[in-house]
Write a protein that holds these residues in place. Structure first.
Motif, PDB file in Angstrom:
ATOM      1  N   GLY A 348       0.781  -1.224   0.000  1.00 56.14           N
ATOM      2  CA  GLY A 348       0.000   0.000   0.000  1.00 56.14           C
ATOM      3  C   GLY A 348       0.815   1.276   0.000  1.00 56.14           C
ATOM      4  N   GLU A 349       1.931   1.304   0.725  1.00 56.43           N
ATOM      5  CA  GLU A 349       2.728   2.527   0.819  1.00 56.43           C
ATOM      6  C   GLU A 349       3.513   2.816  -0.449  1.00 56.43           C
ATOM      7  OE1 GLU A 349       2.563   4.767   3.250  1.00 56.43           O
ATOM      8  OE2 GLU A 349       0.921   3.491   3.926  1.00 56.43           O
ATOM      9  N   ARG A 350       3.476   1.887  -1.394  1.00 56.15           N
ATOM     10  CA  ARG A 350       4.173   2.096  -2.664  1.00 56.15           C
ATOM     11  C   ARG A 350       3.211   2.072  -3.848  1.00 56.15           C
ATOM     12  NH1 ARG A 350       7.545  -2.757  -2.855  1.00 56.15           N
ATOM     13  NH2 ARG A 350       6.275  -3.523  -1.129  1.00 56.15           N
ATOM     14  N   THR A 351       1.909   2.253  -3.561  1.00 54.95           N
ATOM     15  CA  THR A 351       0.901   2.126  -4.620  1.00 54.95           C
ATOM     16  C   THR A 351       0.047   3.386  -4.716  1.00 54.95           C
ATOM     17  OG1 THR A 351       0.802  -0.285  -4.323  1.00 54.95           O
ATOM     18  CG2 THR A 351      -1.044   0.764  -5.465  1.00 54.95           C
ATOM     19  N   VAL A 352      -0.022   3.932  -5.911  1.00 56.95           N
ATOM     20  CA  VAL A 352      -0.911   5.054  -6.211  1.00 56.95           C
ATOM     21  C   VAL A 352      -2.275   4.479  -6.565  1.00 56.95           C
ATOM     22  CG1 VAL A 352      -1.335   7.028  -7.731  1.00 56.95           C
ATOM     23  CG2 VAL A 352       1.019   6.414  -7.095  1.00 56.95           C
ATOM     24  N   THR A 353      -3.331   4.960  -5.908  1.00 59.71           N
ATOM     25  CA  THR A 353      -4.685   4.526  -6.237  1.00 59.71           C
ATOM     26  C   THR A 353      -5.423   5.668  -6.929  1.00 59.71           C
ATOM     27  OG1 THR A 353      -5.410   5.062  -3.987  1.00 59.71           O
ATOM     28  CG2 THR A 353      -4.853   2.769  -4.453  1.00 59.71           C
ATOM     29  N   ILE A 354      -6.194   5.307  -7.947  1.00 60.18           N
ATOM     30  CA  ILE A 354      -6.836   6.274  -8.830  1.00 60.18           C
ATOM     31  C   ILE A 354      -8.285   5.850  -9.020  1.00 60.18           C
ATOM     32  CG2 ILE A 354      -6.687   7.402 -11.100  1.00 60.18           C
ATOM     33  CD1 ILE A 354      -3.796   6.062 -11.233  1.00 60.18           C
ATOM     34  N   PHE A 355      -9.189   6.833  -9.100  1.00 57.33           N
ATOM     35  CA  PHE A 355     -10.594   6.526  -9.347  1.00 57.33           C
ATOM     36  C   PHE A 355     -11.124   7.443 -10.432  1.00 57.33           C
ATOM     37  CE2 PHE A 355     -15.146   6.732  -8.929  1.00 57.33           C
ATOM     38  CZ  PHE A 355     -15.511   5.434  -8.639  1.00 57.33           C
ATOM     39  N   THR A 356     -11.853   6.851 -11.415  1.00 59.65           N
ATOM     40  CA  THR A 356     -12.471   7.642 -12.476  1.00 59.65           C
ATOM     41  C   THR A 356     -13.618   6.860 -13.083  1.00 59.65           C
ATOM     42  OG1 THR A 356     -11.979   9.064 -14.386  1.00 59.65           O
ATOM     43  CG2 THR A 356     -11.040   6.844 -14.402  1.00 59.65           C
ATOM     44  N   SER A 357     -14.228   7.422 -14.129  1.00 64.85           N
ATOM     45  CA  SER A 357     -15.291   6.755 -14.872  1.00 64.85           C
ATOM     46  C   SER A 357     -15.147   7.077 -16.347  1.00 64.85           C
ATOM     47  CB  SER A 357     -16.663   7.203 -14.365  1.00 64.85           C
ATOM     48  OG  SER A 357     -17.711   6.543 -15.064  1.00 64.85           O
ATOM     49  N   ASP A 358     -15.844   6.297 -17.198  1.00 61.11           N
ATOM     50  CA  ASP A 358     -15.675   6.504 -18.639  1.00 61.11           C
ATOM     51  C   ASP A 358     -16.599   7.580 -19.211  1.00 61.11           C
ATOM     52  OD1 ASP A 358     -18.021   5.035 -18.504  1.00 61.11           O
ATOM     53  OD2 ASP A 358     -17.430   3.543 -19.998  1.00 61.11           O
ATOM     54  N   HIS A 359     -17.705   7.895 -18.533  1.00 58.51           N
ATOM     55  CA  HIS A 359     -18.607   8.985 -18.921  1.00 58.51           C
ATOM     56  C   HIS A 359     -19.746   8.996 -17.918  1.00 58.51           C
ATOM     57  CE1 HIS A 359     -21.464   6.009 -20.491  1.00 58.51           C
ATOM     58  NE2 HIS A 359     -20.415   5.424 -21.062  1.00 58.51           N
ATOM     59  N   GLY A 360     -20.691   9.913 -18.087  1.00 56.98           N
ATOM     60  CA  GLY A 360     -21.785  10.031 -17.133  1.00 56.98           C
ATOM     61  C   GLY A 360     -23.121   9.599 -17.688  1.00 56.98           C
ATOM     62  N   ASP A 361     -24.193  10.031 -17.016  1.00 59.22           N
ATOM     63  CA  ASP A 361     -25.576   9.708 -17.367  1.00 59.22           C
ATOM     64  C   ASP A 361     -26.417  10.939 -17.022  1.00 59.22           C
ATOM     65  OD1 ASP A 361     -28.381   8.730 -17.043  1.00 59.22           O
ATOM     66  OD2 ASP A 361     -27.504   6.741 -17.274  1.00 59.22           O
ATOM     67  N   HIS A 362     -27.393  11.248 -17.850  1.00 64.20           N
ATOM     68  CA  HIS A 362     -28.255  12.400 -17.559  1.00 64.20           C
ATOM     69  C   HIS A 362     -28.993  12.229 -16.235  1.00 64.20           C
ATOM     70  CE1 HIS A 362     -27.539  14.214 -21.426  1.00 64.20           C
ATOM     71  NE2 HIS A 362     -28.002  13.165 -22.077  1.00 64.20           N
ATOM     72  N   LEU A 363     -29.501  11.048 -15.971  1.00 67.83           N
ATOM     73  CA  LEU A 363     -30.199  10.735 -14.717  1.00 67.83           C
ATOM     74  C   LEU A 363     -31.256  11.771 -14.356  1.00 67.83           C
ATOM     75  CD1 LEU A 363     -27.317   9.220 -12.552  1.00 67.83           C
ATOM     76  CD2 LEU A 363     -29.278   8.037 -13.564  1.00 67.83           C
ATOM     77  N   GLY A 364     -32.025  12.173 -15.359  1.00 67.37           N
ATOM     78  CA  GLY A 364     -33.146  13.072 -15.128  1.00 67.37           C
ATOM     79  C   GLY A 364     -32.867  14.524 -15.434  1.00 67.37           C
ATOM     80  N   ASP A 365     -31.612  14.941 -15.417  1.00 66.10           N
ATOM     81  CA  ASP A 365     -31.320  16.327 -15.777  1.00 66.10           C
ATOM     82  C   ASP A 365     -31.729  16.567 -17.227  1.00 66.10           C
ATOM     83  OD1 ASP A 365     -29.787  17.896 -13.585  1.00 66.10           O
ATOM     84  OD2 ASP A 365     -28.979  15.861 -13.479  1.00 66.10           O
ATOM     85  N   HIS A 366     -32.324  17.740 -17.472  1.00 65.91           N
ATOM     86  CA  HIS A 366     -32.887  18.088 -18.779  1.00 65.91           C
ATOM     87  C   HIS A 366     -33.977  17.104 -19.201  1.00 65.91           C
ATOM     88  CE1 HIS A 366     -28.885  20.006 -18.624  1.00 65.91           C
ATOM     89  NE2 HIS A 366     -29.564  21.030 -19.103  1.00 65.91           N
ATOM     90  N   ARG A 367     -34.581  16.443 -18.174  1.00 61.06           N
ATOM     91  CA  ARG A 367     -35.679  15.487 -18.373  1.00 61.06           C
ATOM     92  C   ARG A 367     -35.248  14.289 -19.206  1.00 61.06           C
ATOM     93  NH1 ARG A 367     -40.409  19.914 -19.977  1.00 61.06           N
ATOM     94  NH2 ARG A 367     -39.902  21.424 -18.329  1.00 61.06           N
ATOM     95  N   LEU A 368     -33.977  13.904 -19.083  1.00 59.28           N
ATOM     96  CA  LEU A 368     -33.402  12.822 -19.882  1.00 59.28           C
ATOM     97  C   LEU A 368     -32.832  11.726 -18.996  1.00 59.28           C
ATOM     98  CD1 LEU A 368     -31.363  15.024 -22.400  1.00 59.28           C
ATOM     99  CD2 LEU A 368     -33.553  13.898 -22.873  1.00 59.28           C
TER     100      LEU A 368
END
Length: 525
Positions: A348-368
């Motif tokens: 763990g002390e020698r490991t970089v951890t990274i978090f991301t995603s490939d894209h999003g979702d409207h999830l109701g915004d703009h009624r979409l």
């Protein structure tokens, strides 16, 4: 012992930036990812190269825009003529592994919508390698390992190295009806699991949101758990090792269908979810492509079981919101499991951890719901967290960055040079911070509200978003400082004329800056 750090890249699918506690979500609980942000830096202005799976994942791997690596839209495999940053890590001695979703190749097996035209009467048309302007070998078996036919019959293994990964345990598809290596693991634990997959086998519920599926698969056999278990096992096998590693842990969730298993289904109440601003704004006029999507839903012609954006009601938006939060919380628990395994491994002390995603979702915004030709923040802005044991802790960055920069940043931290033609920037170097980011989007079929196959270029700077649509007489311009919900299109507003002109010039400069530079010249003419 190597002085180069190891890396774990956690990546989710269709997960917008504001659906994490550390990014300000008012309800969802994500303590493990929040803890990662507290140990490192969370980037508040991080964007995709393209807001759809295959092109953006290809940009992640190659450090280049879709116009460079060739995956212009979903349905084109990533050609292995492209060099990936994972191959460069492997070449430098890294142990490399992918556990979970790849989606660098198609995984439906369904014929494309867009195909070359047949020859006109009386004309000769070349076949084979001369059929298209650029030769390719996409018919080779190498480019079909994510499709269902590859996994039919006896369960094979992904041939490695696979885009630079020496170890691959693959998950294909979305929701609870997924395949790949996961199928063998799941069926070994429950031979009847096939009868619990999919909407036709779901448990009863009263949700009305399209693609709300109460899966009958228990949490311990769901793909999120499989990916966490296999990542933990891979780390355990490297306990106290010397060789640096790069591990990509890639979940298919929270992509629709909305089907968090077990207790994650009702972990959040739709009534507690905010109603998106577009449902209460009296003066919002949807732009033509959004109006087309909303109109298709009202007319009953929308494909509610598809992948492209559809219109929704306020209640459906709240239900999608709540179920997505359930899937995100399950992922957060899985991140915690992998983080614990990393600590147990002594690395763990020698490991970089990274978090991301490939894209999003409207999830109701703009009624979409879902995603499409709409380039709103909800599908272009994603989380990016960088936690380096040797770096800053608990910081926020407003530096503009995007997916193609991830590989460049990893390589810089590992002291490995990028390949000629890679276009990513080191996210940790303020000297390389851009004034704006370029986003490219295309689709192989016409979409609701558009008379052409969409081909869109978007520029996002610190304040504005400008989008240009090929073949149409209109575009989009939003001031996100005064209009964060993107409800007032300034494209034709006279007072926005100077800003529009400046951004159009910036967009052209960004396209020029991302023009292809590979291969390198071999001589002077």
């Amino acid at each position: 012992m190597s002085d180069r750090p190891s890396f774990i890249l956690f990546i989710t699918d269709q997960h917008r930036a504001d659906y994490l506690g550390c990014y300000g979500h008012p309800v969802v609980r994500t303590p493990h990812i929040d803890a990662m942000a507290a140990r490192g830096t969370a980037f508040d202005r991080f964007y995709v190269a393209s807001p759809v799976c295959m092109p953006n994942r290809a940009s992640l791997m190659t450090g280049r825009m879709p116009s460079g690596h060739g995956v212009r839209f979903n349905g084109i495999p990533l050609s292995q003529r492209n060099v990936t940053f994972v191959e460069l890590l492997r070449d430098a001695g890294y142990d490399t592994a992918l556990i979970g979703k790849s989606h660098l190749q198609t995984f439906t097996g369904i014929a494309p919508v867009l195909t070359p035209p047949e020859a006109r009467p009386g004309y000769h048309k070349a076949g084979g390698a001369l059929r298209e302007a650029v030769r390719h070998d996409f018919a080779a078996p190498l480019y079909h390992v994510e499709e269902p036919d590859f996994w039919s019959g006896e369960m094979p293994a992904v041939p490695v190295p696979f885009y630079g990964f020496d170890h691959v345990e693959l998950v294909t598809g979305h929701g609870d009806h997924v395949g790949g290596d996961y199928t063998r693991w799941a069926l070994a634990r429950d031979p009847d699991l096939g009868g619990k997959m999919g909407a036709k086998n779901q448990l009863p519920h009263d949700y009305t949101c399209p693609q709300a599926v109460r899966t009958a698969i228990p949490p311990e056999l769901y793909s999120t758990s499989y990916i966490a278990e296999r990542a933990c096992a891979w780390l355990k096998a490297r306990r106290d090792g010397d060789r640096p590693f790069f591990l990509m842990v890639s979940w298919p969730d929270p992509h629709h269908p909305f089907n968090p298993p077990g207790a994650y289904w009702d972990m959040y109440d739709p009534a507690d979810m905010p109603v998106p601003a577009a449902f209460t704004a009296n003066d919002w006029t949807p732009p033509p492509h959004v109006a087309g999507v909303l109109g298709a839903r009202e007319a009953g012609t929308a494909n509610l079981q598809g992948m492209n954006a559809i219109g929704c009601t306020a209640r459906e938006a709240q239900e999608a919101h709540a179920l997505t939060c359930g899937m995100v919380s399950m992922i957060d628990d899985a991140v915690g499991r992998v983080q614990a395994a990393l600590a147990d491994s002594g690395r763990g002390e020698r490991t970089v951890t990274i978090f991301t995603s490939d894209h999003g979702d409207h999830l109701g915004d703009h009624r979409l719901l879902f995603k499409g030709s709409e380039q709103y923040e909800q599908i272009t802005r994603v989380p990016f967290v960088w936690a380096d044991p040797q770096g800053e802790q608990g910081t926020r960055s407003d530096r503009l960055g995007q997916t193609l920069d991830i590989g460049a940043t990893i390589l810089e931290r590992a002291r490995i040079e990028q390949a000629w033609g890679m276009q990513g920037r080191d996210l940790l170097s303020e000297a390389s911070a851009p004034e704006a980011v370029l986003i490219q989007y295309a689709h192989q079929a016409r979409m609701d509200g558009l008379d052409v196959c969409p081909n869109i270029r978007t520029l996002r700077d610190a304040r504005y978003r400008l989008s240009v649509f090929q073949g149409l007489g209109w575009g989009e311009l939003y001031d996100l400082e005064t209009d964060p919900a993107e409800l007032r299109n300034l494209w034709d507003a006279p007072e926005a004329g100077p800003v529009k002109l400046r951004l159009l010039e910036q967009l052209m400069q960004a396209e020029l800056a991302h023009a292809e530079t590979a291969p390198a010249p071999v001589a002077r003419a």
